[in-house]
Design a protein around this motif. Structure first.
Motif, PDB file in Angstrom:
ATOM      1  N   MET A 134       0.830  -1.200   0.000  1.00  0.00           N
ATOM      2  CA  MET A 134       0.000   0.000   0.000  1.00  0.00           C
ATOM      3  C   MET A 134       0.866   1.252   0.000  1.00  0.00           C
ATOM      4  N   GLU A 135       1.869   1.279   0.869  1.00  0.00           N
ATOM      5  CA  GLU A 135       2.777   2.424   0.928  1.00  0.00           C
ATOM      6  C   GLU A 135       3.488   2.644  -0.403  1.00  0.00           C
ATOM      7  N   ARG A 136       3.950   1.564  -1.002  1.00  0.00           N
ATOM      8  CA  ARG A 136       4.670   1.661  -2.277  1.00  0.00           C
ATOM      9  C   ARG A 136       3.756   2.219  -3.365  1.00  0.00           C
ATOM     10  N   ARG A 137       2.519   1.755  -3.411  1.00  0.00           N
ATOM     11  CA  ARG A 137       1.601   2.226  -4.445  1.00  0.00           C
ATOM     12  C   ARG A 137       1.184   3.675  -4.209  1.00  0.00           C
ATOM     13  N   LEU A 138       1.051   4.077  -2.948  1.00  0.00           N
ATOM     14  CA  LEU A 138       0.650   5.445  -2.639  1.00  0.00           C
ATOM     15  C   LEU A 138       1.733   6.457  -3.009  1.00  0.00           C
ATOM     16  N   GLY A 139       2.989   6.035  -2.941  1.00  0.00           N
ATOM     17  CA  GLY A 139       4.079   6.949  -3.281  1.00  0.00           C
ATOM     18  C   GLY A 139       4.101   8.162  -2.372  1.00  0.00           C
ATOM     19  N   MET A 140       4.111   9.359  -2.973  1.00  0.00           N
ATOM     20  CA  MET A 140       4.205  10.598  -2.207  1.00  0.00           C
ATOM     21  C   MET A 140       2.981  10.794  -1.306  1.00  0.00           C
ATOM     22  N   VAL A 141       1.819  10.317  -1.742  1.00  0.00           N
ATOM     23  CA  VAL A 141       0.590  10.463  -0.947  1.00  0.00           C
ATOM     24  C   VAL A 141       0.721   9.714   0.383  1.00  0.00           C
ATOM     25  N   GLY A 142       1.509   8.630   0.407  1.00  0.00           N
ATOM     26  CA  GLY A 142       1.682   7.831   1.615  1.00  0.00           C
ATOM     27  C   GLY A 142       2.766   8.335   2.543  1.00  0.00           C
ATOM     28  N   GLU A 143       3.275   9.537   2.280  1.00  0.00           N
ATOM     29  CA  GLU A 143       4.361  10.099   3.091  1.00  0.00           C
ATOM     30  C   GLU A 143       4.052  10.194   4.579  1.00  0.00           C
ATOM     31  N   PRO A 144       2.794  10.477   4.989  1.00  0.00           N
ATOM     32  CA  PRO A 144       2.507  10.553   6.430  1.00  0.00           C
ATOM     33  C   PRO A 144       2.903   9.292   7.207  1.00  0.00           C
ATOM     34  N   TYR A 145       2.931   8.122   6.542  1.00  0.00           N
ATOM     35  CA  TYR A 145       3.288   6.887   7.242  1.00  0.00           C
ATOM     36  C   TYR A 145       4.769   6.822   7.623  1.00  0.00           C
ATOM     37  N   SER A 146       5.564   7.749   7.109  1.00  0.00           N
ATOM     38  CA  SER A 146       6.998   7.706   7.409  1.00  0.00           C
ATOM     39  C   SER A 146       7.425   8.805   8.371  1.00  0.00           C
ATOM     40  N   LYS A 147       6.461   9.571   8.912  1.00  0.00           N
ATOM     41  CA  LYS A 147       6.841  10.628   9.853  1.00  0.00           C
ATOM     42  C   LYS A 147       5.706  10.906  10.831  1.00  0.00           C
ATOM     43  N   GLY A 148       6.028  11.675  11.864  1.00  0.00           N
ATOM     44  CA  GLY A 148       5.030  12.065  12.853  1.00  0.00           C
ATOM     45  C   GLY A 148       4.454  10.890  13.621  1.00  0.00           C
ATOM     46  N   GLN A 149       3.266  11.095  14.149  1.00  0.00           N
ATOM     47  CA  GLN A 149       2.623  10.059  14.960  1.00  0.00           C
ATOM     48  C   GLN A 149       2.299   8.812  14.142  1.00  0.00           C
ATOM     49  N   ALA A 150       1.862   9.005  12.902  1.00  0.00           N
ATOM     50  CA  ALA A 150       1.539   7.857  12.050  1.00  0.00           C
ATOM     51  C   ALA A 150       2.765   6.986  11.839  1.00  0.00           C
ATOM     52  N   GLY A 151       3.919   7.626  11.629  1.00  0.00           N
ATOM     53  CA  GLY A 151       5.164   6.879  11.437  1.00  0.00           C
ATOM     54  C   GLY A 151       5.574   6.124  12.692  1.00  0.00           C
ATOM     55  N   THR A 152       5.402   6.773  13.836  1.00  0.00           N
ATOM     56  CA  THR A 152       5.740   6.129  15.119  1.00  0.00           C
ATOM     57  C   THR A 152       4.849   4.910  15.360  1.00  0.00           C
ATOM     58  N   TYR A 153       3.543   5.082  15.134  1.00  0.00           N
ATOM     59  CA  TYR A 153       2.612   3.969  15.325  1.00  0.00           C
ATOM     60  C   TYR A 153       2.883   2.847  14.323  1.00  0.00           C
ATOM     61  N   LYS A 154       3.282   3.210  13.107  1.00  0.00           N
ATOM     62  CA  LYS A 154       3.576   2.177  12.111  1.00  0.00           C
ATOM     63  C   LYS A 154       4.765   1.321  12.551  1.00  0.00           C
ATOM     64  N   LYS A 155       5.829   1.978  13.016  1.00  0.00           N
ATOM     65  CA  LYS A 155       7.008   1.238  13.496  1.00  0.00           C
ATOM     66  C   LYS A 155       6.637   0.343  14.677  1.00  0.00           C
ATOM     67  N   LEU A 156       5.827   0.883  15.571  1.00  0.00           N
ATOM     68  CA  LEU A 156       5.375   0.108  16.725  1.00  0.00           C
ATOM     69  C   LEU A 156       4.549  -1.094  16.278  1.00  0.00           C
ATOM     70  N   ALA A 157       3.682  -0.872  15.295  1.00  0.00           N
ATOM     71  CA  ALA A 157       2.835  -1.955  14.773  1.00  0.00           C
ATOM     72  C   ALA A 157       3.676  -3.063  14.163  1.00  0.00           C
ATOM     73  N   ILE A 158       4.646  -2.690  13.343  1.00  0.00           N
ATOM     74  CA  ILE A 158       5.501  -3.690  12.689  1.00  0.00           C
ATOM     75  C   ILE A 158       6.283  -4.480  13.730  1.00  0.00           C
ATOM     76  N   GLY A 159       6.917  -3.765  14.673  1.00  0.00           N
ATOM     77  CA  GLY A 159       7.716  -4.435  15.696  1.00  0.00           C
ATOM     78  C   GLY A 159       6.903  -5.368  16.573  1.00  0.00           C
ATOM     79  N   CYS A 160       5.751  -4.881  17.041  1.00  0.00           N
ATOM     80  CA  CYS A 160       4.915  -5.690  17.942  1.00  0.00           C
ATOM     81  C   CYS A 160       4.291  -6.893  17.236  1.00  0.00           C
ATOM     82  N   THR A 161       3.757  -6.671  16.024  1.00  0.00           N
ATOM     83  CA  THR A 161       3.081  -7.787  15.342  1.00  0.00           C
ATOM     84  C   THR A 161       4.077  -8.872  14.933  1.00  0.00           C
ATOM     85  N   LEU A 162       5.211  -8.467  14.371  1.00  0.00           N
ATOM     86  CA  LEU A 162       6.192  -9.467  13.953  1.00  0.00           C
ATOM     87  C   LEU A 162       6.830 -10.161  15.155  1.00  0.00           C
TER      88      LEU A 162
END
Length: 203
Positions: A134-162
């Motif tokens: 999803m991130e790859r297809r969104l490209g620039m539109v998906g930038e929020p997932y790599s910074k701010g609170q969304a980025g922090t939660y994403k890293k937490l999600a990946i680490g915890c789930t895996l």
């Protein structure tokens, strides 16, 4: 969001199949009613056939309940949500499957939790692959997932789930403590995943 809780009842005056809000309101009403009746009848030990029917009715609405919020937010004008409308339902669905499996693993002895473990691990793997695609297809539109609170939660999600999936697939097959820890980690990761998607829209 409607201001007062009782306004929810106003949503049930019509059923509009083209409106995610309308369909979602009916899904919530149907599922909560079926689940409540089933839980009540099981608690008092009466009408076992009705309890079974309502449990099956609630189970049948599980998939729509798991994904309707993704349909709701992707029907907005927020680019990071709207442009991800093809992936979000599958992302939320696999996240719900992982959550269900993780919760069941916590409640069931390891010797009997094989199906729940597979559901949790499979859901985790599917959602992490989907998130990346999803991130790859969104490209620039998906930038929020790599910074701010969304980025922090994403890293937490990946680490915890895996991390949780690794515990469940390994020591969690024999150890109750590892199974509970793996299930709890997975559940925490799934909460973080939803918050990542939610915060990305605001960013």
């Amino acid at each position: 969001d409607l201001g007062r809780p009782e306004r929810f009842l106003n949503m049930l005056r019509v059923f509009k199949v083209t409106s995610p809000m309308s369909v979602g309101s009916w899904i919530l009403a149907y599922t909560s009613a079926a689940s409540s009746v089933s839980a009540f009848l099981n608690t008092i030990g009466r009408l076992p056939r009705v309890a079974e029917l309502t449990r099956l009715a609630a189970a049948g609405s599980g998939a729509p309940l798991a994904i309707y919020t993704s349909t709701l937010i992707s029907n907005t004008a927020i680019p990071v949500w709207h442009e991800a409308r093809r992936e979000l339902p599958f992302l939320f669905g696999s996240s719900a499957a992982a959550s269900a499996g993780a919760a069941a693993v916590i409640a069931v002895p390891p010797a009997e939790a094989g199906p729940a473990r597979r559901l949790a691990v499979g859901g985790v793997l599917a959602e992490n692959v989907l998130f990346k695609l999803m991130e790859r297809r969104l490209g620039m539109v998906g930038e929020p997932y790599s910074k701010g609170q969304a980025g922090t939660y994403k890293k937490l999600a990946i680490g915890c789930t895996l991390g949780g999936a690794a515990l469940l697939a390994g020591p969690g097959r024999r150890s109750r403590l590892a199974a509970v820890a793996g299930g709890a980690l997975t559940l925490a990761g799934e909460v973080a995943l939803r918050w990542s998607v939610f915060k990305a829209g605001f960013q």
